[in-house]
Design a protein around this motif. Structure first.
Motif, PDB file in Angstrom:
ATOM      1  N   ILE A  43     -72.379  38.853  15.758  1.00 26.02           N
ATOM      2  CA  ILE A  43     -71.697  37.571  15.942  1.00 26.02           C
ATOM      3  C   ILE A  43     -70.910  37.270  14.668  1.00 26.02           C
ATOM      4  O   ILE A  43     -71.464  37.267  13.570  1.00 26.02           O
ATOM      5  CB  ILE A  43     -72.697  36.437  16.240  1.00 26.02           C
ATOM      6  N   GLU A  44     -69.620  37.027  14.842  1.00 29.33           N
ATOM      7  CA  GLU A  44     -68.756  36.713  13.712  1.00 29.33           C
ATOM      8  C   GLU A  44     -68.153  35.326  13.894  1.00 29.33           C
ATOM      9  O   GLU A  44     -67.701  34.978  14.986  1.00 29.33           O
ATOM     10  CB  GLU A  44     -67.632  37.748  13.591  1.00 29.33           C
ATOM     11  N   SER A  45     -68.166  34.553  12.841  1.00 29.09           N
ATOM     12  CA  SER A  45     -67.538  33.231  12.851  1.00 29.09           C
ATOM     13  C   SER A  45     -66.244  33.312  12.043  1.00 29.09           C
ATOM     14  O   SER A  45     -66.264  33.606  10.842  1.00 29.09           O
ATOM     15  CB  SER A  45     -68.471  32.191  12.235  1.00 29.09           C
ATOM     16  N   ARG A  46     -65.110  33.079  12.726  1.00 32.47           N
ATOM     17  CA  ARG A  46     -63.811  33.216  12.081  1.00 32.47           C
ATOM     18  C   ARG A  46     -63.063  31.880  12.072  1.00 32.47           C
ATOM     19  O   ARG A  46     -61.870  31.808  12.353  1.00 32.47           O
ATOM     20  CB  ARG A  46     -62.991  34.291  12.788  1.00 32.47           C
ATOM     21  N   GLY A  47     -63.783  30.827  11.754  1.00 40.03           N
ATOM     22  CA  GLY A  47     -63.156  29.512  11.712  1.00 40.03           C
ATOM     23  C   GLY A  47     -62.113  29.404  10.613  1.00 40.03           C
ATOM     24  O   GLY A  47     -62.236  30.022   9.557  1.00 40.03           O
ATOM     25  N   LEU A  48     -61.080  28.613  10.881  1.00 39.31           N
ATOM     26  CA  LEU A  48     -60.047  28.388   9.871  1.00 39.31           C
ATOM     27  C   LEU A  48     -60.632  27.658   8.676  1.00 39.31           C
ATOM     28  O   LEU A  48     -61.506  26.796   8.818  1.00 39.31           O
ATOM     29  CB  LEU A  48     -58.892  27.590  10.476  1.00 39.31           C
ATOM     30  N   GLY A  49     -60.140  28.004   7.504  1.00 40.51           N
ATOM     31  CA  GLY A  49     -60.625  27.368   6.285  1.00 40.51           C
ATOM     32  C   GLY A  49     -61.381  28.327   5.390  1.00 40.51           C
ATOM     33  O   GLY A  49     -61.814  27.963   4.295  1.00 40.51           O
ATOM     34  N   THR A  50     -61.565  29.574   5.870  1.00 41.69           N
ATOM     35  CA  THR A  50     -62.299  30.550   5.058  1.00 41.69           C
ATOM     36  C   THR A  50     -61.382  31.600   4.438  1.00 41.69           C
ATOM     37  O   THR A  50     -61.852  32.537   3.809  1.00 41.69           O
ATOM     38  CB  THR A  50     -63.362  31.264   5.914  1.00 41.69           C
ATOM     39  N   GLY A  51     -60.080  31.449   4.636  1.00 44.60           N
ATOM     40  CA  GLY A  51     -59.161  32.402   4.049  1.00 44.60           C
ATOM     41  C   GLY A  51     -58.799  33.532   4.997  1.00 44.60           C
ATOM     42  O   GLY A  51     -59.044  33.474   6.198  1.00 44.60           O
ATOM     43  N   ARG A  52     -58.195  34.586   4.432  1.00 47.34           N
ATOM     44  CA  ARG A  52     -57.685  35.701   5.236  1.00 47.34           C
ATOM     45  C   ARG A  52     -58.744  36.728   5.583  1.00 47.34           C
ATOM     46  O   ARG A  52     -58.504  37.602   6.422  1.00 47.34           O
ATOM     47  CB  ARG A  52     -56.558  36.399   4.466  1.00 47.34           C
ATOM     48  N   PHE A  53     -59.902  36.688   4.933  1.00 48.81           N
ATOM     49  CA  PHE A  53     -60.911  37.728   5.127  1.00 48.81           C
ATOM     50  C   PHE A  53     -62.208  37.127   5.664  1.00 48.81           C
ATOM     51  O   PHE A  53     -62.579  35.998   5.328  1.00 48.81           O
ATOM     52  CB  PHE A  53     -61.189  38.457   3.806  1.00 48.81           C
ATOM     53  N   LEU A  54     -62.887  37.917   6.482  1.00 51.75           N
ATOM     54  CA  LEU A  54     -64.172  37.480   7.025  1.00 51.75           C
ATOM     55  C   LEU A  54     -65.211  37.464   5.917  1.00 51.75           C
ATOM     56  O   LEU A  54     -65.443  38.472   5.242  1.00 51.75           O
ATOM     57  CB  LEU A  54     -64.624  38.427   8.143  1.00 51.75           C
ATOM     58  N   ARG A  55     -65.842  36.295   5.709  1.00 51.62           N
ATOM     59  CA  ARG A  55     -66.886  36.192   4.705  1.00 51.62           C
ATOM     60  C   ARG A  55     -68.146  36.907   5.171  1.00 51.62           C
ATOM     61  O   ARG A  55     -68.482  36.921   6.361  1.00 51.62           O
ATOM     62  CB  ARG A  55     -67.204  34.726   4.430  1.00 51.62           C
ATOM     63  N   ALA A  56     -68.877  37.507   4.234  1.00 49.02           N
ATOM     64  CA  ALA A  56     -70.094  38.241   4.571  1.00 49.02           C
ATOM     65  C   ALA A  56     -71.134  37.334   5.209  1.00 49.02           C
ATOM     66  O   ALA A  56     -71.901  37.756   6.083  1.00 49.02           O
ATOM     67  CB  ALA A  56     -70.670  38.899   3.317  1.00 49.02           C
ATOM     68  N   ASP A  57     -71.173  36.066   4.794  1.00 49.75           N
ATOM     69  CA  ASP A  57     -72.181  35.157   5.351  1.00 49.75           C
ATOM     70  C   ASP A  57     -71.718  34.504   6.648  1.00 49.75           C
ATOM     71  O   ASP A  57     -72.338  33.563   7.141  1.00 49.75           O
ATOM     72  CB  ASP A  57     -72.583  34.094   4.330  1.00 49.75           C
ATOM     73  N   ARG A  58     -70.621  34.987   7.218  1.00 53.86           N
ATOM     74  CA  ARG A  58     -70.170  34.506   8.527  1.00 53.86           C
ATOM     75  C   ARG A  58     -70.357  35.578   9.607  1.00 53.86           C
ATOM     76  O   ARG A  58     -69.755  35.514  10.661  1.00 53.86           O
ATOM     77  CB  ARG A  58     -68.691  34.087   8.453  1.00 53.86           C
ATOM     78  N   GLU A  59     -71.214  36.544   9.312  1.00 51.65           N
ATOM     79  CA  GLU A  59     -71.539  37.580  10.292  1.00 51.65           C
ATOM     80  C   GLU A  59     -73.059  37.739  10.369  1.00 51.65           C
ATOM     81  O   GLU A  59     -73.734  37.792   9.344  1.00 51.65           O
ATOM     82  CB  GLU A  59     -70.908  38.923   9.901  1.00 51.65           C
ATOM     83  N   LYS A  60     -73.566  37.770  11.588  1.00 56.42           N
ATOM     84  CA  LYS A  60     -75.000  37.997  11.783  1.00 56.42           C
ATOM     85  C   LYS A  60     -75.206  39.093  12.824  1.00 56.42           C
ATOM     86  O   LYS A  60     -74.497  39.166  13.820  1.00 56.42           O
ATOM     87  CB  LYS A  60     -75.710  36.711  12.214  1.00 56.42           C
ATOM     88  N   ARG A  61     -76.206  39.927  12.558  1.00 53.44           N
ATOM     89  CA  ARG A  61     -76.527  41.042  13.451  1.00 53.44           C
ATOM     90  C   ARG A  61     -77.942  40.872  13.986  1.00 53.44           C
ATOM     91  O   ARG A  61     -78.812  40.308  13.310  1.00 53.44           O
ATOM     92  CB  ARG A  61     -76.394  42.383  12.713  1.00 53.44           C
ATOM     93  N   TYR A  62     -78.162  41.396  15.175  1.00 51.43           N
ATOM     94  CA  TYR A  62     -79.478  41.283  15.806  1.00 51.43           C
ATOM     95  C   TYR A  62     -79.638  42.429  16.795  1.00 51.43           C
ATOM     96  O   TYR A  62     -78.670  43.059  17.211  1.00 51.43           O
ATOM     97  CB  TYR A  62     -79.614  39.933  16.520  1.00 51.43           C
ATOM     98  N   ILE A  63     -80.873  42.704  17.168  1.00 54.16           N
ATOM     99  CA  ILE A  63     -81.168  43.772  18.120  1.00 54.16           C
ATOM    100  C   ILE A  63     -81.286  43.181  19.523  1.00 54.16           C
ATOM    101  O   ILE A  63     -82.133  42.324  19.771  1.00 54.16           O
ATOM    102  CB  ILE A  63     -82.468  44.502  17.734  1.00 54.16           C
ATOM    103  N   ARG A  64     -80.403  43.622  20.414  1.00 53.69           N
ATOM    104  CA  ARG A  64     -80.500  43.201  21.810  1.00 53.69           C
ATOM    105  C   ARG A  64     -81.637  43.924  22.514  1.00 53.69           C
ATOM    106  O   ARG A  64     -82.444  43.320  23.212  1.00 53.69           O
ATOM    107  CB  ARG A  64     -79.191  43.497  22.549  1.00 53.69           C
ATOM    108  N   SER A  65     -81.668  45.233  22.349  1.00 50.37           N
ATOM    109  CA  SER A  65     -82.689  46.070  22.977  1.00 50.37           C
ATOM    110  C   SER A  65     -82.522  47.480  22.427  1.00 50.37           C
ATOM    111  O   SER A  65     -81.706  47.726  21.534  1.00 50.37           O
ATOM    112  CB  SER A  65     -82.539  46.066  24.510  1.00 50.37           C
ATOM    113  N   ALA A  66     -83.292  48.400  22.955  1.00 53.25           N
ATOM    114  CA  ALA A  66     -83.169  49.808  22.582  1.00 53.25           C
ATOM    115  C   ALA A  66     -83.501  50.639  23.812  1.00 53.25           C
ATOM    116  O   ALA A  66     -84.070  50.144  24.785  1.00 53.25           O
ATOM    117  CB  ALA A  66     -84.099  50.149  21.421  1.00 53.25           C
ATOM    118  N   GLY A  67     -83.119  51.907  23.769  1.00 49.58           N
ATOM    119  CA  GLY A  67     -83.441  52.751  24.912  1.00 49.58           C
ATOM    120  C   GLY A  67     -82.641  54.033  24.925  1.00 49.58           C
ATOM    121  O   GLY A  67     -81.850  54.325  24.027  1.00 49.58           O
ATOM    122  N   GLY A  68     -82.856  54.810  25.973  1.00 50.17           N
ATOM    123  CA  GLY A  68     -82.177  56.082  26.125  1.00 50.17           C
ATOM    124  C   GLY A  68     -83.063  57.056  26.877  1.00 50.17           C
ATOM    125  O   GLY A  68     -84.044  56.669  27.505  1.00 50.17           O
TER     126      GLY A  68
END
Length: 233
Positions: A43-68
């Motif tokens: 999930i990335e938050s790209r709201g205006l006001g943070t400049g031209r680059f995605l801030r590291a603290d505006r991205e979060k990762r999580y595990i949906r599931s696993a398998g194969g």
């Protein structure tokens, strides 16, 4: 230390009492291949006001599931637990001497309450086996197949709630005296009549809903939401 390649890999399984409550694996099986992977959400938050680059603290990762998919050569010992989780119940009884008759029966509860913990030890180039422990395991579909000049193979498609690398690697031990089933020991019988064939396969699809996820990233046990299908070729 183990062999610093895939030759040093190990795979163990254990039955969970409660879905997605991992247990220490106690049954170890030789396997041909495994293609287990993790479904990572970003999930990335790209709201205006943070400049031209995605801030590291505006991205979060999580595990949906696993398998194969995992593939085995079926052996004479240790596979009852897997067959139980393919269809629902498993029982065996002595026939003559060391021979046993195995009966695998679909259950009326559609695999509810049945789940596995699976751990794969993957060696790195330093000879350290890195444990990947998958919990909340359900068999989505399975296939038994055998052909001329080959061993009997079992291929499983598995769904897991999550995976961790924090659990300790279990010490592997394998059943003594286990042998591989091969085509010379097999026959295809239809209506009580043995049929001449060069290959045969039977596949089961359990019709499980594997997307029962909610807020808090909680994944509930996959339950049957469609008919189970068993077909042969």
């Amino acid at each position: 230390m183990v062999i610093a390649s895939g030759l040093g890999a190990q795979l163990g399984i254990g039955e969970e009492s409660t879905y997605n409550t991992p247990v220490t694996v106690t049954r170890f099986l030789e396997f041909n291949s495994e293609g287990l992977d993790v479904d990572v959400g970003i999930i990335e938050s790209r709201g205006l006001g943070t400049g031209r680059f995605l801030r590291a603290d505006r991205e979060k990762r999580y595990i949906r599931s696993a398998g194969g998919q995992v593939e085995f050569d079926v052996q004479t010992k240790g596979f009852g637990m897997l067959f139980k989780h393919c269809l629902g119940s498993y029982a065996n009884s002595p026939v003559v001497g060391s021979e046993r008759s195995a009966i695998i029966t679909p259950d009326a509860n559609a695999l509810k309450g049945l789940s596995l913990t699976l751990q794969v030890g993957k060696p790195d180039i330093s000879g350290t086996s890195r444990p990947f422990t998958y919990s909340g395991g359900k068999v989505v579909d399975w296939q038994l197949k055998c052909a001329l000049d080959e061993a009997l193979k079992l291929a499983l498609t598995l769904d897991f709630a999550t995976v961790t690398t924090a659990a300790a690697l279990a010490a592997a031990s394998y059943p003594a005296g286990s042998e591989v089933f091969v085509f010379t020991e097999g026959a295809l019988t239809i209506g009580g009549v043995t049929t001449f064939v060069k290959s045969a396969s039977i596949k089961g699809m359990n019709g499980l809903a594997t997307d029962r996820r909610g807020l808090g990233n909680v994944k509930r046990e996959p339950l049957a939401n469609g008919e189970a299908v068993i077909e042969g070729e």
